[in-house]
Design a protein around this motif. Structure first.
Motif, PDB file in Angstrom:
ATOM      1  N   ALA A 155       0.832  -1.210   0.000  1.00  0.00           N
ATOM      2  CA  ALA A 155       0.000   0.000   0.000  1.00  0.00           C
ATOM      3  C   ALA A 155       0.862   1.253   0.000  1.00  0.00           C
ATOM      4  O   ALA A 155       0.572   2.231  -0.704  1.00  0.00           O
ATOM      5  N   GLN A 156       1.943   1.237   0.779  1.00  0.00           N
ATOM      6  CA  GLN A 156       2.846   2.391   0.799  1.00  0.00           C
ATOM      7  C   GLN A 156       3.528   2.580  -0.545  1.00  0.00           C
ATOM      8  O   GLN A 156       3.720   3.712  -1.007  1.00  0.00           O
ATOM      9  N   ARG A 157       3.907   1.456  -1.179  1.00  0.00           N
ATOM     10  CA  ARG A 157       4.543   1.559  -2.495  1.00  0.00           C
ATOM     11  C   ARG A 157       3.591   2.168  -3.515  1.00  0.00           C
ATOM     12  O   ARG A 157       3.967   3.048  -4.300  1.00  0.00           O
ATOM     13  N   LYS A 158       2.328   1.710  -3.507  1.00  0.00           N
ATOM     14  CA  LYS A 158       1.349   2.262  -4.432  1.00  0.00           C
ATOM     15  C   LYS A 158       1.085   3.735  -4.140  1.00  0.00           C
ATOM     16  O   LYS A 158       0.883   4.524  -5.070  1.00  0.00           O
ATOM     17  N   LEU A 159       1.092   4.090  -2.850  1.00  0.00           N
ATOM     18  CA  LEU A 159       0.871   5.488  -2.490  1.00  0.00           C
ATOM     19  C   LEU A 159       2.009   6.363  -3.001  1.00  0.00           C
ATOM     20  O   LEU A 159       1.768   7.444  -3.547  1.00  0.00           O
ATOM     21  N   ARG A 160       3.262   5.890  -2.837  1.00  0.00           N
ATOM     22  CA  ARG A 160       4.406   6.657  -3.354  1.00  0.00           C
ATOM     23  C   ARG A 160       4.340   6.781  -4.873  1.00  0.00           C
ATOM     24  O   ARG A 160       4.646   7.838  -5.431  1.00  0.00           O
ATOM     25  N   LYS A 161       3.930   5.690  -5.526  1.00  0.00           N
ATOM     26  CA  LYS A 161       3.805   5.738  -6.983  1.00  0.00           C
ATOM     27  C   LYS A 161       2.740   6.738  -7.404  1.00  0.00           C
ATOM     28  O   LYS A 161       2.918   7.506  -8.356  1.00  0.00           O
ATOM     29  N   GLN A 162       1.626   6.744  -6.667  1.00  0.00           N
ATOM     30  CA  GLN A 162       0.554   7.682  -6.992  1.00  0.00           C
ATOM     31  C   GLN A 162       0.985   9.113  -6.730  1.00  0.00           C
ATOM     32  O   GLN A 162       0.640  10.036  -7.493  1.00  0.00           O
ATOM     33  N   GLU A 163       1.757   9.326  -5.657  1.00  0.00           N
ATOM     34  CA  GLU A 163       2.258  10.670  -5.371  1.00  0.00           C
ATOM     35  C   GLU A 163       3.197  11.148  -6.468  1.00  0.00           C
ATOM     36  O   GLU A 163       3.142  12.311  -6.883  1.00  0.00           O
ATOM     37  N   LYS A 164       4.054  10.240  -6.948  1.00  0.00           N
ATOM     38  CA  LYS A 164       4.945  10.615  -8.048  1.00  0.00           C
ATOM     39  C   LYS A 164       4.152  10.928  -9.307  1.00  0.00           C
ATOM     40  O   LYS A 164       4.466  11.877 -10.030  1.00  0.00           O
ATOM     41  N   LEU A 165       3.124  10.113  -9.566  1.00  0.00           N
ATOM     42  CA  LEU A 165       2.297  10.349 -10.740  1.00  0.00           C
ATOM     43  C   LEU A 165       1.567  11.675 -10.627  1.00  0.00           C
ATOM     44  O   LEU A 165       1.469  12.435 -11.597  1.00  0.00           O
ATOM     45  N   THR A 166       1.063  11.975  -9.426  1.00  0.00           N
ATOM     46  CA  THR A 166       0.375  13.249  -9.211  1.00  0.00           C
ATOM     47  C   THR A 166       1.331  14.415  -9.399  1.00  0.00           C
ATOM     48  O   THR A 166       0.984  15.426 -10.017  1.00  0.00           O
ATOM     49  N   GLU A 167       2.553  14.268  -8.868  1.00  0.00           N
ATOM     50  CA  GLU A 167       3.540  15.330  -9.031  1.00  0.00           C
ATOM     51  C   GLU A 167       3.905  15.509 -10.497  1.00  0.00           C
ATOM     52  O   GLU A 167       4.082  16.635 -10.983  1.00  0.00           O
ATOM     53  N   TRP A 168       4.005  14.392 -11.214  1.00  0.00           N
ATOM     54  CA  TRP A 168       4.318  14.469 -12.648  1.00  0.00           C
ATOM     55  C   TRP A 168       3.202  15.176 -13.403  1.00  0.00           C
ATOM     56  O   TRP A 168       3.450  15.999 -14.274  1.00  0.00           O
ATOM     57  N   GLU A 169       1.944  14.834 -13.058  1.00  0.00           N
ATOM     58  CA  GLU A 169       0.808  15.480 -13.713  1.00  0.00           C
ATOM     59  C   GLU A 169       0.792  16.975 -13.391  1.00  0.00           C
ATOM     60  O   GLU A 169       0.494  17.796 -14.258  1.00  0.00           O
ATOM     61  N   ARG A 170       1.101  17.317 -12.138  1.00  0.00           N
ATOM     62  CA  ARG A 170       1.122  18.725 -11.758  1.00  0.00           C
ATOM     63  C   ARG A 170       2.210  19.476 -12.528  1.00  0.00           C
ATOM     64  O   ARG A 170       1.997  20.582 -13.029  1.00  0.00           O
TER      65      ARG A 170
END
Length: 387
Positions: A155-170
């Motif tokens: 779950a933490q790995r997926k959360l970090r991946k989602q945070e990176k994806l969100t940062e990339w989108e931003r």
């Protein structure tokens, strides 16, 4: 690995020492089981499936021998596993659970319990202590803890991946907004003034009665250059506003080496004396290479025009087997001032020379820029034709 080896040896030695209290067949069976199971603890770090099967198979001599041989086990002896054997197999089972998927380690856990139950039903000796229940409870608790920890880590790995994806989108959205703002500014400022230049250049000859042909030709050239700049500016604006990387031909045809003649004629009309030649056999090259070659020639001629007006220019384009060569050299200007590097003259700018180097570098090529011993200034580029 060293720790696993130490644990394996420690369990094997402990089983050997414990077996000395029970001489006879039980001692031999305990020793064989202990040392056969020891390699599985180390192997679990590299080949978890093989290690688990080895650990299970190593426990069978003691379980089967104790059930088949009469009197092999003393009353109150642990069966179908010795205490060190049970602990070793539990360690292997939990190690496998850390390395493999839940489907695999749950299947192995079920096979272990099924094997123990079958042994109890078929070979259970009299007056022994059945130790299958401790294995069931300890392994079930260990597997539950491992499953919970692995789930949390996943779950933490997926959360970090989602945070990176969100940062990339931003970042992507910010970049697109900035590109849109730049495109708007370019359109409002540059396009407006270039349009005014084109209109004024077209109307200027009509303001003079019977203007000289040279004047009319000069204004016509100004208008053509302004319209050409507007066309390329629209292409750039289209790319800046586009969210995707688009082909160069989407908004306007990009110049190639076939357009060098038009570029030379245009520069000649501005007062430069240009001698140019093509050596080797012209052949089709990748579009990126042609565009970069044209832009390098264009920038080199523009620098000569800006910094050495009235100079003489020698230009050569050569087709080699694996690369395209470009050489543009200009003499000092007609006023006697040598054409020197834009970077040296204006340290705060130099974008043209930098742009040439970046274009060549992106293709794996090189650009050398600088004055020669005879006072001329030279731009030499080599661009690989296989990119």
């Amino acid at each position: 690995m060293i720790l696993a080896a130490l644990v394996a040896v420690d369990l094997a030695v402990a089983a050997t020492l414990m077996s000395t209290e029970r001489p006879g067949p039980a001692q031999a069976l305990s020793v064989i089981t202990a040392w056969a199971q020891a390699p599985a603890l180390v192997l679990a770090l590299f080949r978890p499936r093989s290690a688990w099967w080895l650990s299970l198979a190593a426990s069978l001599p003691y379980a089967i021998g104790g059930g088949v041989i009469d009197g092999a086990l003393e009353p109150e002896a642990a069966w179908p596993w010795t205490a060190p054997g049970l602990l070793g197999h539990l360690i292997v089972t939990l190690t496998v659970a850390c390395r493999l998927s839940p489907r695999v380690y749950l299947a192995q856990w079920a096979i272990t319990l099924l094997t123990g139950r079958v042994l109890i039903v078929l070979l259970s000796p009299p007056d022994v202590v059945l130790d299958l229940l401790p294995l069931e409870l300890l392994s079930a608790f260990g597997l539950a803890v491992i499953a919970a920890v692995r789930g949390l880590l996943e779950a933490q790995r997926k959360l970090r991946k989602q945070e990176k994806l969100t940062e990339w989108e931003r970042t992507r959205r910010t970049l697109l907004e900035e590109r849109t703002r730049i495109a708007r500014e370019l359109h409002d400022v540059v396009a407006h003034h270039m349009s005014v230049v084109a209109v004024q250049a077209e109307a200027a000859p009509y303001r003079v009665a019977e203007p000289p042909p040279e004047l009319s030709d000069s204004f016509a050239s100004i208008r053509e250059n302004a319209l050409s700049a507007l066309s390329e500016l629209r292409h750039i604006l289209g790319m800046l506003r586009s969210e995707e990387q688009v082909p160069d031909s989407r908004y306007a045809p990009q110049p190639t080496l076939e357009n060098v003649g038009e570029l030379v004629a245009n520069i000649r009309s501005a007062g430069l004396r240009i001698e140019w030649s093509v050596s080797g056999t012209p052949r089709p090259v990748p579009q990126r290479v042609e565009l970069s070659a044209f832009r390098i020639v264009q920038e080199a001629l523009s620098n000569a025009l800006r910094h050495a007006p009235g100079c003489r220019v020698e230009m050569a384009i050569s087709y080699d087997r694996s690369e395209l060569g470009i050489r543009v050299a200009n003499s000092p200007g007609a006023t006697g001032t040598g054409a020197i590097s834009l970077v040296k003259r204006q340290p705060s700018a130099g974008h043209g020379v930098l742009g040439m180097r970046e274009r060549a570098s992106s293709l794996g090529g090189t650009v050398e820029v600088g004055p020669r011993e005879d006072g001329w200034y030279e731009v030499a580029a080599a661009l690989p034709t296989k990119t």
